[in-house]
Enzyme design. Structure first.
Site, PDB file in Angstrom:
ATOM      1  N   CYS A  92       0.951  -0.792  -0.090  1.00 17.62           N
ATOM      2  CA  CYS A  92      -0.092   0.177  -0.116  1.00 17.62           C
ATOM      3  C   CYS A  92       0.628   1.504   0.109  1.00 17.62           C
ATOM      4  O   CYS A  92       0.295   2.545  -0.458  1.00 17.62           O
ATOM      5  CB  CYS A  92      -0.942   0.052   1.104  1.00 17.62           C
ATOM      6  N   HIS A 341      -8.936   3.676  -1.651  1.00 15.45           N
ATOM      7  CA  HIS A 341      -7.196   3.330  -1.252  1.00 15.45           C
ATOM      8  C   HIS A 341      -6.890   2.421  -2.762  1.00 15.45           C
ATOM      9  O   HIS A 341      -7.315   1.179  -2.474  1.00 15.45           O
ATOM     10  CB  HIS A 341      -7.916   2.935   0.116  1.00 15.45           C
ATOM     11  N   CYS A 371       0.651   1.990   6.539  1.00 15.27           N
ATOM     12  CA  CYS A 371       0.409   0.559   6.873  1.00 15.27           C
ATOM     13  C   CYS A 371       0.987  -0.317   5.549  1.00 15.27           C
ATOM     14  O   CYS A 371      -0.111   0.421   4.437  1.00 15.27           O
ATOM     15  CB  CYS A 371      -0.818   0.291   7.888  1.00 15.27           C
TER      16      CYS A 371
END
Length: 385
Positions: A92, A341, A371
């Site tokens: 990510c 996201h 994260c």
């Protein structure tokens, strides 16, 4: 001494990463190319031939996002063939890492002008496509972590249990994310495409009753056999959605910006990456925040705005509990639960949002942290100029 400054940053509005999403008909290379072209057009006098590299983040490097998709995007954007491109994967945090690599290259003298960017088309390359039918860890990981690694949603449940977070807290945080995103003014950050001018997953009408009615998304008895009793509370409502989108940031030195007559928007002050427990996996933002502040010689009180990626409500609430940061300074314009996201693009999206918040509020320092699957995390501090 050389520094690294951000000249400009831009992102697409984020779309649902589903067949019904606004970008489902757009190839990810085209989506990525769109922000590269837009960024170049926004900077007066920029000659794309002067770009030393395009560093792009993408997580699902399979199918239409394979074969060094960033290089293909630079070509699709019409950049000269002399401009190289490379694709990185820190899960990510991939495009946040791209920003770090770009800044490091500029400060070291390896680059004078570089684009850090990211893309993810979760409608066309669904999450997990690159590992479908395969074991990415192999026997040595299984030996070190008996039972293997776990899904991120289960990690979020373990975090909620460890920090004694209630379902109400998770849902209330998610609701606030939608409320903040719905009233945020972000038009100046956006490079619209296919007629989409707003983030498609922001729900201005989100309410507690609807969120409370959602069932836990990851409940499974096998995880309780491994980790003990879990009061399942992570739902689709207090988790980030799946999205399509792209973002790009132009990075150079102060001296080079001055030679071109560009007014930098911010300086990349400090950037770090850390490793953490790959089972809880999403808690790395806690040591990453401590490390970046220590490296920067700053304290939490010096930071005027935080962007903490909202992979799940539980992640940000645990970070708040451990750091003691002022919640009013965190994700001021909403976070990924509302905005979206798009994995590989999220780090550059956070940077674009953080720039906008600092400029609107007059803040000096901003900190973003992300994260990442596998127990890593990035943290970056920028200084508004």
């Amino acid at each position: 001494m050389r520094d690294a400054v951000i000249v400009d940053a831009v992102r697409t509005p984020l779309a649902k990463g589903k067949p019904s999403g606004a970008y489902a008909g757009i190839h990810p290379v085209e989506l990525h190319a769109h922000v590269l072209r837009t960024l170049a057009a926004r900077v007066p006098g920029l000659d794309p031939a002067d770009i030393d590299d395009v560093i792009g983040g993408t997580v699902g490097q399979a199918g239409e996002q394979s074969c060094n998709t960033t290089r293909l995007a630079a070509l699709a954007a019409g950049f000269p063939e002399s401009v190289p491109g490379v694709t990185v994967d820190r899960q990510c945090g991939s495009s946040q890492q791209a920003i770090s690599f770009a800044a490091q290259g500029v400060v070291s003298g390896a680059y004078d002008l570089v684009v850090a960017s990211g893309v993810e088309s979760m409608s066309r390359v669904p999450i997990g496509s690159q590992t479908l039918g395969r074991d990415p860890g192999g026997p040595l990981i299984a030996e070190r972590y008996p039972g293997g690694l776990i899904p991120q949603g289960v990690a979020a449940e373990l975090i909620a249990r460890t920090w004694a977070l209630t379902r109400t807290q998770l849902d209330d945080f998610a609701l606030l994310s939608h409320q903040k995103a719905a009233r945020a003014e972000v038009a100046a950050q956006l490079a619209p495409i296919t007629g989409l001018h707003t983030d498609e997953t922001v729900r201005p009408d989100a309410n507690r009753q609807a969120m409370a009615a959602l069932r836990p998304a990851f409940a499974d008895a096998r995880w309780e056999r491994r980790f003990g009793a879990i009061d399942w509370k992570v739902t689709a409502g207090n988790s980030s959605p799946v999205n399509d989108g792209a973002a790009a940031v132009l990075i150079t030195t102060s001296d080079n910006a001055a030679r071109h007559g560009w007014r930098p928007r911010a300086r990349i002050h400090t950037a770090v990456a850390v490793g953490d427990d790959p089972i809880h996996m999403l808690t790395g933002i806690i040591p990453a925040t401590a490390k970046v502040l220590r490296r920067a010689g700053l304290t939490l009180a010096d930071i005027d705005a935080f962007e903490v990626n909202e992979a799940f409500s539980a992640v940000v609430l645990a970070w708040l509990a451990e750091t003691g940061a002022d919640p009013a300074r965190v994700n001021v314009d909403g976070g990924a639960i509302a905005i979206g996201h798009p994995l590989g693009a999220s780090g550059a999206r956070l940077a674009t949002t953080l720039l906008g918040v600092l400029e609107r509020t007059g803040g000096r320092y901003g900190l973003q942290t992300m994260c990442e699957a596998g127990g890593t995390a990035n943290a970056t501090i920028i200084e508004r100029l």
